[in-house]
Design a protein around this motif. Sequence first.
Motif, PDB file in Angstrom:
ATOM      1  N   ARG A  44       0.822  -1.215   0.000  1.00 60.98           N
ATOM      2  CA  ARG A  44       0.000   0.000   0.000  1.00 60.98           C
ATOM      3  C   ARG A  44       0.856   1.265   0.000  1.00 60.98           C
ATOM      4  NH1 ARG A  44      -2.927  -3.930   1.952  1.00 60.98           N
ATOM      5  NH2 ARG A  44      -5.156  -4.029   1.563  1.00 60.98           N
ATOM      6  N   GLU A  45       1.904   1.272   0.782  1.00 64.70           N
ATOM      7  CA  GLU A  45       2.792   2.437   0.826  1.00 64.70           C
ATOM      8  C   GLU A  45       3.550   2.583  -0.497  1.00 64.70           C
ATOM      9  OE1 GLU A  45       4.555   5.902   2.416  1.00 64.70           O
ATOM     10  OE2 GLU A  45       2.728   4.799   2.888  1.00 64.70           O
ATOM     11  N   THR A  46       3.945   1.478  -1.088  1.00 68.07           N
ATOM     12  CA  THR A  46       4.598   1.525  -2.401  1.00 68.07           C
ATOM     13  C   THR A  46       3.654   2.136  -3.429  1.00 68.07           C
ATOM     14  OG1 THR A  46       6.040  -0.348  -1.920  1.00 68.07           O
ATOM     15  CG2 THR A  46       5.604   0.122  -4.245  1.00 68.07           C
ATOM     16  N   ALA A  47       2.403   1.700  -3.423  1.00 67.98           N
ATOM     17  CA  ALA A  47       1.417   2.243  -4.365  1.00 67.98           C
ATOM     18  C   ALA A  47       1.215   3.737  -4.121  1.00 67.98           C
ATOM     19  CB  ALA A  47       0.092   1.495  -4.226  1.00 67.98           C
ATOM     20  N   ARG A  48       1.121   4.132  -2.860  1.00 69.74           N
ATOM     21  CA  ARG A  48       0.891   5.535  -2.522  1.00 69.74           C
ATOM     22  C   ARG A  48       2.065   6.415  -2.962  1.00 69.74           C
ATOM     23  NH1 ARG A  48       1.971   9.353   0.897  1.00 69.74           N
ATOM     24  NH2 ARG A  48       3.439   8.171   2.150  1.00 69.74           N
ATOM     25  N   ARG A  49       3.278   5.941  -2.733  1.00 67.69           N
ATOM     26  CA  ARG A  49       4.471   6.750  -3.040  1.00 67.69           C
ATOM     27  C   ARG A  49       4.834   6.791  -4.518  1.00 67.69           C
ATOM     28  NH1 ARG A  49       8.865   7.636   0.998  1.00 67.69           N
ATOM     29  NH2 ARG A  49       7.911   7.359   3.027  1.00 67.69           N
ATOM     30  N   HIS A  50       4.680   5.654  -5.190  1.00 74.51           N
ATOM     31  CA  HIS A  50       5.227   5.543  -6.542  1.00 74.51           C
ATOM     32  C   HIS A  50       4.181   5.430  -7.656  1.00 74.51           C
ATOM     33  CE1 HIS A  50       9.198   5.198  -4.793  1.00 74.51           C
ATOM     34  NE2 HIS A  50       8.731   4.272  -3.985  1.00 74.51           N
ATOM     35  N   PHE A  51       2.924   5.193  -7.286  1.00 71.87           N
ATOM     36  CA  PHE A  51       1.887   4.994  -8.296  1.00 71.87           C
ATOM     37  C   PHE A  51       0.627   5.801  -7.998  1.00 71.87           C
ATOM     38  CE2 PHE A  51       4.556   1.211  -8.194  1.00 71.87           C
ATOM     39  CZ  PHE A  51       4.850   1.015  -9.537  1.00 71.87           C
ATOM     40  N   ALA A  52       0.746   6.856  -7.230  1.00 76.55           N
ATOM     41  CA  ALA A  52      -0.406   7.656  -6.802  1.00 76.55           C
ATOM     42  C   ALA A  52      -1.257   8.088  -8.003  1.00 76.55           C
ATOM     43  CB  ALA A  52       0.046   8.882  -6.024  1.00 76.55           C
ATOM     44  N   GLY A  53      -2.542   7.762  -7.932  1.00 75.32           N
ATOM     45  CA  GLY A  53      -3.495   8.178  -8.952  1.00 75.32           C
ATOM     46  C   GLY A  53      -3.391   7.437 -10.266  1.00 75.32           C
ATOM     47  N   MET A  54      -2.408   6.565 -10.428  1.00 76.15           N
ATOM     48  CA  MET A  54      -2.240   5.831 -11.686  1.00 76.15           C
ATOM     49  C   MET A  54      -3.270   4.715 -11.784  1.00 76.15           C
ATOM     50  SD  MET A  54       1.916   5.560 -12.062  1.00 76.15           S
ATOM     51  CE  MET A  54       1.804   4.624 -13.574  1.00 76.15           C
ATOM     52  N   ASP A  55      -3.919   4.678 -12.920  1.00 77.10           N
ATOM     53  CA  ASP A  55      -4.917   3.655 -13.178  1.00 77.10           C
ATOM     54  C   ASP A  55      -4.335   2.612 -14.122  1.00 77.10           C
ATOM     55  OD1 ASP A  55      -7.363   2.500 -12.823  1.00 77.10           O
ATOM     56  OD2 ASP A  55      -8.494   3.993 -13.942  1.00 77.10           O
ATOM     57  N   ASP A  56      -5.064   1.555 -14.357  1.00 76.90           N
ATOM     58  CA  ASP A  56      -4.673   0.479 -15.263  1.00 76.90           C
ATOM     59  C   ASP A  56      -3.388  -0.212 -14.806  1.00 76.90           C
ATOM     60  OD1 ASP A  56      -5.544  -1.101 -17.323  1.00 76.90           O
ATOM     61  OD2 ASP A  56      -4.438  -0.011 -18.865  1.00 76.90           O
ATOM     62  N   LEU A  57      -3.327  -0.446 -13.496  1.00 70.87           N
ATOM     63  CA  LEU A  57      -2.209  -1.177 -12.906  1.00 70.87           C
ATOM     64  C   LEU A  57      -2.638  -2.592 -12.534  1.00 70.87           C
ATOM     65  CD1 LEU A  57      -0.874   1.518 -10.401  1.00 70.87           C
ATOM     66  CD2 LEU A  57       0.114   0.907 -12.620  1.00 70.87           C
ATOM     67  N   LEU A  58      -1.666  -3.453 -12.402  1.00 73.67           N
ATOM     68  CA  LEU A  58      -1.883  -4.800 -11.893  1.00 73.67           C
ATOM     69  C   LEU A  58      -1.046  -5.000 -10.641  1.00 73.67           C
ATOM     70  CD1 LEU A  58      -1.593  -6.907 -15.170  1.00 73.67           C
ATOM     71  CD2 LEU A  58      -3.697  -6.356 -13.935  1.00 73.67           C
ATOM     72  N   LEU A  59      -1.561  -5.814  -9.744  1.00 72.80           N
ATOM     73  CA  LEU A  59      -0.781  -6.318  -8.622  1.00 72.80           C
ATOM     74  C   LEU A  59      -0.507  -7.782  -8.940  1.00 72.80           C
ATOM     75  CD1 LEU A  59       0.429  -5.830  -5.794  1.00 72.80           C
ATOM     76  CD2 LEU A  59      -1.694  -6.784  -4.880  1.00 72.80           C
ATOM     77  N   VAL A  60       0.761  -8.139  -8.985  1.00 73.56           N
ATOM     78  CA  VAL A  60       1.160  -9.490  -9.355  1.00 73.56           C
ATOM     79  C   VAL A  60       1.806 -10.153  -8.141  1.00 73.56           C
ATOM     80  CG1 VAL A  60       2.538 -10.860 -10.945  1.00 73.56           C
ATOM     81  CG2 VAL A  60       1.551  -8.688 -11.720  1.00 73.56           C
ATOM     82  N   ALA A  61       1.301 -11.332  -7.791  1.00 65.24           N
ATOM     83  CA  ALA A  61       1.873 -12.116  -6.690  1.00 65.24           C
ATOM     84  C   ALA A  61       2.855 -13.119  -7.272  1.00 65.24           C
ATOM     85  CB  ALA A  61       0.773 -12.832  -5.923  1.00 65.24           C
ATOM     86  N   ILE A  62       4.023 -13.192  -6.664  1.00 69.28           N
ATOM     87  CA  ILE A  62       5.109 -14.012  -7.182  1.00 69.28           C
ATOM     88  C   ILE A  62       5.620 -14.956  -6.096  1.00 69.28           C
ATOM     89  CG2 ILE A  62       7.482 -13.898  -8.062  1.00 69.28           C
ATOM     90  CD1 ILE A  62       5.822 -10.872  -8.738  1.00 69.28           C
ATOM     91  N   ASP A  63       5.939 -16.163  -6.498  1.00 69.93           N
ATOM     92  CA  ASP A  63       6.539 -17.149  -5.598  1.00 69.93           C
ATOM     93  C   ASP A  63       8.006 -16.789  -5.391  1.00 69.93           C
ATOM     94  OD1 ASP A  63       7.560 -19.329  -4.246  1.00 69.93           O
ATOM     95  OD2 ASP A  63       7.161 -20.760  -5.864  1.00 69.93           O
TER      96      ASP A  63
END
Length: 115
Positions: A44-63
């Motif tokens: 959440r903090e990463t999204a807030r700091r580096h992707f604020a207001g950006m749409d059309d993003l994906l969150l990808v979970a990785i092993d």
Amino acid sequence: MNTIVYKIVPRALWQQARQTGVFEGAPVDLQDGFIHFSTASQCRETARRHFAGMDDLLLVAIDGDAFGEALKFEPSRGGDLFPHLYAWLPMDAVLWERSLPVGDDGLHIFPEEVA
């Protein structure tokens, strides 16, 4: 160990990686020499700091366990240990991907899988 790490990525960039079968990194990753990931508690903090207001993003979970010593947890923001991958990311290490829409409050809405 079951280490899951997360990447926030523009959908178009991820679609390119899907076509080639490997994610080489976003521009910031290529510049820094490793792929930046976050833990569930850091997303959440990463999204807030580096992707604020950006749409059309994906969150990808990785092993994270798929990478052995290529995945390093290194100090970053405030001394917190962030996962950094010193390799390319093959698609077979991806557990799932979800849309990361922006809510009315301007913050991203995370899927239930990320507590």
